[in-house]
Design an enzyme around this catalytic site. Structure first.
Site, PDB file in Angstrom:
ATOM      1  N   GLU A  47      -6.367   6.390   1.489  1.00  0.00           N
ATOM      2  CA  GLU A  47      -6.823   5.853   2.772  1.00  0.00           C
ATOM      3  C   GLU A  47      -7.856   6.797   3.395  1.00  0.00           C
ATOM      4  O   GLU A  47      -7.748   8.026   3.290  1.00  0.00           O
ATOM      5  CB  GLU A  47      -5.610   5.741   3.706  1.00  0.00           C
ATOM      6  CG  GLU A  47      -5.926   5.342   5.126  1.00  0.00           C
ATOM      7  CD  GLU A  47      -4.730   5.501   6.055  1.00  0.00           C
ATOM      8  OE1 GLU A  47      -4.705   4.792   7.070  1.00  0.00           O
ATOM      9  OE2 GLU A  47      -3.833   6.320   5.764  1.00  0.00           O
ATOM     10  N   LYS A 132      -7.742  -2.046   8.558  1.00  0.00           N
ATOM     11  CA  LYS A 132      -6.364  -1.828   8.980  1.00  0.00           C
ATOM     12  C   LYS A 132      -6.086  -2.584  10.279  1.00  0.00           C
ATOM     13  O   LYS A 132      -6.814  -2.435  11.270  1.00  0.00           O
ATOM     14  CB  LYS A 132      -6.118  -0.332   9.158  1.00  0.00           C
ATOM     15  CG  LYS A 132      -4.665   0.055   9.384  1.00  0.00           C
ATOM     16  CD  LYS A 132      -4.524   1.571   9.383  1.00  0.00           C
ATOM     17  CE  LYS A 132      -3.070   2.009   9.505  1.00  0.00           C
ATOM     18  NZ  LYS A 132      -2.931   3.483   9.461  1.00  0.00           N
ATOM     19  N   CYS A 166      -1.519   2.645   4.599  1.00  0.00           N
ATOM     20  CA  CYS A 166      -0.537   3.515   5.241  1.00  0.00           C
ATOM     21  C   CYS A 166       0.541   2.735   5.978  1.00  0.00           C
ATOM     22  O   CYS A 166       1.335   2.012   5.372  1.00  0.00           O
ATOM     23  CB  CYS A 166      -1.263   4.493   6.154  1.00  0.00           C
ATOM     24  SG  CYS A 166      -0.329   5.997   6.532  1.00  0.00           S
TER      25      CYS A 166
END
Length: 345
Positions: A47, A132, A166
């Site tokens: 990430e 995200k 994540c």
């Protein structure tokens, strides 16, 4: 599917060349080449790998961190730019499916950065741009959330592939959305988090989340986590002994390949830089799904219903087409239509 793919996956655990996008991309290209040279057909990198994670959000107050936000913005990437082009060319050159995290600049605002996962095909096509959905905790000082348009599973030579960043791997509905589209291979991209609360073991947290998704969905997961280099510690901690101790905390990163029973297929890598290779045989997903198929017979769609708003969100909507510009910007998403030429390689 009569013949399900069988292949080698590579989970890369490495530190970026912090806030240096060109050097970090060069490091990523070298790691992609190394993984492909060892037989990998799917390569997953961490990430926010290009050009790094905004750790100052956790160790500084917002005023102290603001100059660092500017540095990150200047070092972030554009979808139509040389850094993404180099990653696409590397995937094409080595004939791998690639998932990698970047900090993406928004085209419409200097205040917007996205935590973005790029999914690139073995022909260099940019298959997916996933932003995200919800930045985690202190990350909200840096990143703007994405929208539901990028919650997609991509048909690739290694099978139906989805990706989350994540903490999104804790989001049950986001994970279900991918599983319900037929995901069999899941890319989980993380950052090392030594600055978490004292009772938080990041390596365990990654392993638990990965095992849960694999076992619930009967899928394989390839987990790639970044590491914290001494250069990052020196830059962000300086002479502050307390902050330095935080950054040097062990068990802050874990990478590996996990199977549909929730177990790692090979020993995961904790903290150190390296590449973990795992053999994936998607036929192993069939029998477990006979027992629990949460997107099929082991659900009650007459009782439960998930509705996902997958419309792209824009800051402004015009009721009539805008005047023609001399050089219109390319539309999102970027697809194989933006072909890579041999000169790009």
């Amino acid at each position: 599917m009569e013949n399900l793919p069988r292949f080698t996956a590579a989970a890369v655990q490495a530190a970026p060349v912090y806030l240096d996008p060109a050097a970090t991309v060069a490091k990523a290209v070298a790691l992609i080449g190394e993984a492909a040279g060892n037989g990998a057909e799917l390569v997953v990198l961490p990430e926010a790998f290009v050009p790094g994670y905004p750790y100052w959000n956790w160790t500084m107050n917002p005023v102290q961190g603001s100059p660092w936000f500017e540095r990150l913005h200047r070092a972030s990437v554009d979808l139509e730019g040389p850094h993404v082009d180099a990653l696409r060319a590397a995937a094409r050159r080595h004939r791998v499916v690639l998932v990698i995290g970047v900090n993406e600049r928004a085209a419409h605002s200097l205040g917007v950065l996205y935590n973005t996962l790029l999914t690139i095909g073995p022909d260099g096509a940019l298959l997916g741009v996933h932003r995200k959905l919800v930045p985690t905790w202190a990350e909200k000082l840096t990143w703007t959330g994405g929208d539901g348009s990028s919650l997609r599973v991509h048909r690739t030579p290694v099978g139906p592939l989805g990706a989350l960043a994540c903490g999104e791997n804790t989001n049950t509905l986001a994970r279900f959305t991918l599983l319900a589209q037929g995901e069999l291979v899941h890319a989980s991209c993380y950052i090392a988090l030594p600055v978490a609360p004292a009772d938080y073991d990041m390596a365990d947290a990654i392993a638990v989340r990965t095992a849960a998704h694999c076992f619930e969905g009967k899928v394989f997961s390839v987990v790639a986590c970044s590491t914290v280099s001494p250069e990052i510690v020196d830059l962000l901690a300086g002479d502050d002994a307390e902050t330095r101790a935080l950054f040097e905390r062990p068990r802050s990163a874990l990478s590996g390949v996990f199977g549909p029973d929730g177990r790692p297929v090979t020993e995961p890598l904790v903290d150190d830089e390296g590449i973990v290779y795992g053999e994936i045989d998607l036929a192993r997903c069939i029998r477990p799904k006979q027992m629990h198929d949460i997107v099929g017979h082991y659900n009650r769609f007459d009782v439960f219903r998930l509705e996902v708003d997958n419309r792209p969100r824009t800051p402004v909507t015009f009721t009539a087409p805008p005047p023609q510009q001399p050089h219109p910007a390319p539309a999102y998403p970027v697809t194989a239509a933006t072909a890579i030429t041999e000169e790009d390689e």
